[in-house]
Scaffold this motif. Structure first.
Motif, PDB file in Angstrom:
ATOM      1  N   TYR A  73      -8.935   1.677  -5.463  1.00 21.62           N
ATOM      2  CA  TYR A  73      -8.987   1.774  -4.012  1.00 21.62           C
ATOM      3  C   TYR A  73      -7.551   1.819  -3.515  1.00 21.62           C
ATOM      4  O   TYR A  73      -6.689   1.100  -4.014  1.00 21.62           O
ATOM      5  CB  TYR A  73      -9.716   0.570  -3.402  1.00 21.62           C
ATOM      6  CG  TYR A  73     -10.025   0.744  -1.943  1.00 21.62           C
ATOM      7  CD1 TYR A  73     -11.229   1.298  -1.537  1.00 21.62           C
ATOM      8  CD2 TYR A  73      -9.094   0.407  -0.966  1.00 21.62           C
ATOM      9  CE1 TYR A  73     -11.518   1.491  -0.193  1.00 21.62           C
ATOM     10  CE2 TYR A  73      -9.371   0.599   0.380  1.00 21.62           C
ATOM     11  CZ  TYR A  73     -10.581   1.136   0.764  1.00 21.62           C
ATOM     12  OH  TYR A  73     -10.853   1.339   2.085  1.00 21.62           O
ATOM     13  N   SER A  74      -7.274   2.690  -2.550  1.00 18.04           N
ATOM     14  CA  SER A  74      -5.913   2.857  -2.070  1.00 18.04           C
ATOM     15  C   SER A  74      -5.899   3.169  -0.585  1.00 18.04           C
ATOM     16  O   SER A  74      -6.639   4.046  -0.129  1.00 18.04           O
ATOM     17  CB  SER A  74      -5.244   4.012  -2.829  1.00 18.04           C
ATOM     18  OG  SER A  74      -4.012   4.364  -2.239  1.00 18.04           O
ATOM     19  N   LEU A  75      -5.050   2.464   0.147  1.00 12.20           N
ATOM     20  CA  LEU A  75      -4.857   2.803   1.554  1.00 12.20           C
ATOM     21  C   LEU A  75      -4.151   4.147   1.682  1.00 12.20           C
ATOM     22  O   LEU A  75      -4.504   4.966   2.531  1.00 12.20           O
ATOM     23  CB  LEU A  75      -4.058   1.709   2.253  1.00 12.20           C
ATOM     24  CG  LEU A  75      -4.733   0.338   2.293  1.00 12.20           C
ATOM     25  CD1 LEU A  75      -3.826  -0.672   2.981  1.00 12.20           C
ATOM     26  CD2 LEU A  75      -6.091   0.408   2.960  1.00 12.20           C
ATOM     27  N   GLU A  76      -3.161   4.375   0.820  1.00  9.11           N
ATOM     28  CA  GLU A  76      -2.432   5.648   0.851  1.00  9.11           C
ATOM     29  C   GLU A  76      -3.370   6.835   0.649  1.00  9.11           C
ATOM     30  O   GLU A  76      -3.208   7.879   1.269  1.00  9.11           O
ATOM     31  CB  GLU A  76      -1.341   5.651  -0.227  1.00  9.11           C
ATOM     32  CG  GLU A  76      -0.557   6.939  -0.280  1.00  9.11           C
ATOM     33  CD  GLU A  76       0.509   6.944  -1.373  1.00  9.11           C
ATOM     34  OE1 GLU A  76       1.119   8.004  -1.554  1.00  9.11           O
ATOM     35  OE2 GLU A  76       0.720   5.911  -2.033  1.00  9.11           O
ATOM     36  N   TRP A  77      -4.369   6.662  -0.211  1.00  7.99           N
ATOM     37  CA  TRP A  77      -5.297   7.753  -0.520  1.00  7.99           C
ATOM     38  C   TRP A  77      -6.623   7.605   0.228  1.00  7.99           C
ATOM     39  O   TRP A  77      -7.617   8.217  -0.123  1.00  7.99           O
ATOM     40  CB  TRP A  77      -5.510   7.855  -2.035  1.00  7.99           C
ATOM     41  CG  TRP A  77      -4.229   8.232  -2.708  1.00  7.99           C
ATOM     42  CD1 TRP A  77      -3.375   7.404  -3.382  1.00  7.99           C
ATOM     43  CD2 TRP A  77      -3.621   9.520  -2.711  1.00  7.99           C
ATOM     44  NE1 TRP A  77      -2.288   8.109  -3.819  1.00  7.99           N
ATOM     45  CE2 TRP A  77      -2.399   9.413  -3.425  1.00  7.99           C
ATOM     46  CE3 TRP A  77      -3.978  10.761  -2.195  1.00  7.99           C
ATOM     47  CZ2 TRP A  77      -1.556  10.496  -3.621  1.00  7.99           C
ATOM     48  CZ3 TRP A  77      -3.132  11.839  -2.393  1.00  7.99           C
ATOM     49  CH2 TRP A  77      -1.936  11.695  -3.094  1.00  7.99           C
ATOM     50  N   LEU A  78      -6.634   6.770   1.257  1.00 10.91           N
ATOM     51  CA  LEU A  78      -7.727   6.656   2.234  1.00 10.91           C
ATOM     52  C   LEU A  78      -9.048   6.179   1.651  1.00 10.91           C
ATOM     53  O   LEU A  78     -10.120   6.621   2.059  1.00 10.91           O
ATOM     54  CB  LEU A  78      -7.917   7.983   2.981  1.00 10.91           C
ATOM     55  CG  LEU A  78      -6.665   8.520   3.682  1.00 10.91           C
ATOM     56  CD1 LEU A  78      -6.944   9.870   4.310  1.00 10.91           C
ATOM     57  CD2 LEU A  78      -6.149   7.522   4.717  1.00 10.91           C
ATOM     58  N   GLY A  79      -8.977   5.273   0.703  1.00 11.49           N
ATOM     59  CA  GLY A  79     -10.211   4.672   0.215  1.00 11.49           C
ATOM     60  C   GLY A  79     -10.359   4.748  -1.286  1.00 11.49           C
ATOM     61  O   GLY A  79      -9.389   4.689  -2.043  1.00 11.49           O
ATOM     62  N   ARG A  80     -11.631   4.915  -1.687  1.00  7.49           N
ATOM     63  CA  ARG A  80     -11.920   4.943  -3.133  1.00  7.49           C
ATOM     64  C   ARG A  80     -11.272   6.152  -3.782  1.00  7.49           C
ATOM     65  O   ARG A  80     -11.384   7.280  -3.304  1.00  7.49           O
ATOM     66  CB  ARG A  80     -13.432   4.979  -3.367  1.00  7.49           C
ATOM     67  CG  ARG A  80     -14.081   3.617  -3.144  1.00  7.49           C
ATOM     68  CD  ARG A  80     -15.587   3.648  -3.375  1.00  7.49           C
ATOM     69  NE  ARG A  80     -16.011   4.331  -4.566  1.00  7.49           N
ATOM     70  CZ  ARG A  80     -16.340   3.731  -5.726  1.00  7.49           C
ATOM     71  NH1 ARG A  80     -16.288   2.434  -5.831  1.00  7.49           N
ATOM     72  NH2 ARG A  80     -16.745   4.450  -6.756  1.00  7.49           N
ATOM     73  N   ASN A  81     -10.572   5.873  -4.857  1.00  7.97           N
ATOM     74  CA  ASN A  81      -9.967   6.931  -5.644  1.00  7.97           C
ATOM     75  C   ASN A  81     -10.235   6.618  -7.106  1.00  7.97           C
ATOM     76  O   ASN A  81     -10.727   5.539  -7.439  1.00  7.97           O
ATOM     77  CB  ASN A  81      -8.476   7.073  -5.333  1.00  7.97           C
ATOM     78  CG  ASN A  81      -7.676   5.864  -5.735  1.00  7.97           C
ATOM     79  OD1 ASN A  81      -7.230   5.776  -6.870  1.00  7.97           O
ATOM     80  ND2 ASN A  81      -7.502   4.915  -4.818  1.00  7.97           N
ATOM     81  N   GLY A 114     -18.667   8.810  -4.322  1.00  9.75           N
ATOM     82  CA  GLY A 114     -17.895   8.334  -3.183  1.00  9.75           C
ATOM     83  C   GLY A 114     -16.388   8.309  -3.381  1.00  9.75           C
ATOM     84  O   GLY A 114     -15.658   7.723  -2.578  1.00  9.75           O
ATOM     85  N   ILE A 115     -15.913   8.970  -4.416  1.00 10.17           N
ATOM     86  CA  ILE A 115     -14.474   9.033  -4.674  1.00 10.17           C
ATOM     87  C   ILE A 115     -13.869  10.120  -3.783  1.00 10.17           C
ATOM     88  O   ILE A 115     -14.389  11.227  -3.703  1.00 10.17           O
ATOM     89  CB  ILE A 115     -14.196   9.351  -6.165  1.00 10.17           C
ATOM     90  CG1 ILE A 115     -14.845   8.302  -7.073  1.00 10.17           C
ATOM     91  CG2 ILE A 115     -12.711   9.506  -6.435  1.00 10.17           C
ATOM     92  CD1 ILE A 115     -14.349   6.903  -6.896  1.00 10.17           C
ATOM     93  N   ARG A 116     -12.760   9.799  -3.128  1.00 11.19           N
ATOM     94  CA  ARG A 116     -12.100  10.770  -2.239  1.00 11.19           C
ATOM     95  C   ARG A 116     -10.967  11.515  -2.929  1.00 11.19           C
ATOM     96  O   ARG A 116     -10.648  12.642  -2.546  1.00 11.19           O
ATOM     97  CB  ARG A 116     -11.539  10.037  -1.022  1.00 11.19           C
ATOM     98  CG  ARG A 116     -12.620   9.485  -0.140  1.00 11.19           C
ATOM     99  CD  ARG A 116     -12.093   9.182   1.254  1.00 11.19           C
ATOM    100  NE  ARG A 116     -13.220   8.887   2.115  1.00 11.19           N
ATOM    101  CZ  ARG A 116     -13.439   7.708   2.660  1.00 11.19           C
ATOM    102  NH1 ARG A 116     -12.602   6.721   2.474  1.00 11.19           N
ATOM    103  NH2 ARG A 116     -14.494   7.533   3.418  1.00 11.19           N
ATOM    104  N   THR A 117     -10.324  10.875  -3.884  1.00 12.62           N
ATOM    105  CA  THR A 117      -9.151  11.470  -4.518  1.00 12.62           C
ATOM    106  C   THR A 117      -9.184  11.204  -6.010  1.00 12.62           C
ATOM    107  O   THR A 117      -9.517  10.103  -6.435  1.00 12.62           O
ATOM    108  CB  THR A 117      -7.859  10.852  -3.941  1.00 12.62           C
ATOM    109  OG1 THR A 117      -7.907  10.895  -2.527  1.00 12.62           O
ATOM    110  CG2 THR A 117      -6.622  11.589  -4.434  1.00 12.62           C
ATOM    111  N   LEU A 118      -8.824  12.211  -6.788  1.00 12.85           N
ATOM    112  CA  LEU A 118      -8.646  12.053  -8.227  1.00 12.85           C
ATOM    113  C   LEU A 118      -7.163  12.119  -8.564  1.00 12.85           C
ATOM    114  O   LEU A 118      -6.434  12.932  -7.993  1.00 12.85           O
ATOM    115  CB  LEU A 118      -9.369  13.163  -8.991  1.00 12.85           C
ATOM    116  CG  LEU A 118     -10.885  13.130  -9.019  1.00 12.85           C
ATOM    117  CD1 LEU A 118     -11.418  14.341  -9.777  1.00 12.85           C
ATOM    118  CD2 LEU A 118     -11.385  11.846  -9.649  1.00 12.85           C
TER     119      LEU A 118
END
Length: 163
Positions: A73-81, A114-118
């Motif tokens: 989880y990352s704030l920089e990447w806006l959520g679940r990554n 639900g992953i936003r970024t890989l």
């Protein structure tokens, strides 16, 4: 050889097959490998779906590689990554579209989850993988990936590339 790879979520009874692939992958990429430590980390992942998922890549009924996705989880990447932690295909399956198809499968599985970024990491010497990842839309960053082992009793052995 089948035209299309198939995928199956790995379970704890697949650990020995996965460890064989891990040893081949680590030798290919120049990472240090300690089978007992690798087994402990792998077993923890296979037992706890909140940590991530591992899939076997199949040609018919036979496993020819594996891919692992670890959740974060990352704030920089806006959520679940998630981090594409490991990806290995036996040599005879490379250069035939199986890597691209595996990454497309993984991206869709991550999106559904639900992953936003890989994210992924690739050794500089692996030009073929770097080219594939760029074609799939992965971008390099102007930052440097740094790591520090903080578990004094459970560090990974050094490989030829310092990993």
């Amino acid at each position: 050889m089948s035209q299309e790879p198939q995928f199956r979520v790995a379970i704890e009874s697949d650990a020995d097959v996965l460890l064989e692939f891990m040893q081949e992958y680590y030798a290919f990429d120049g990472h240090g490998f300690d089978r007992d430590k690798a087994r402990a980390a792998l077993t923890a992942l296979l037992r706890d779906p909140s940590l991530g998922r591992a899939w076997l890549i199949l040609n018919g009924d036979g496993a020819v590689g594996y891919i692992v996705l670890c959740f974060g989880y990352s704030l920089e990447w806006l959520g679940r990554n998630a981090f594409v932690d490991e990806f290995y295909l036996r040599e005879e399956y490379r250069g035939r579209g199986w890597g691209r198809k595996t990454m497309e499968f993984l991206e869709e599985a991550a999106r559904v989850g639900g992953i936003r970024t890989l994210h992924l990491e690739v050794v500089q010497e692996n030009a073929a993988a770097r080219q594939l990842y760029r074609k799939l839309g992965f971008a390099e960053h102007r930052s440097t990936f740094l790591s520090k082992w903080i578990a004094h009793d459970f560090s990974k052995p050094q490989g030829r590339n310092g990993h």
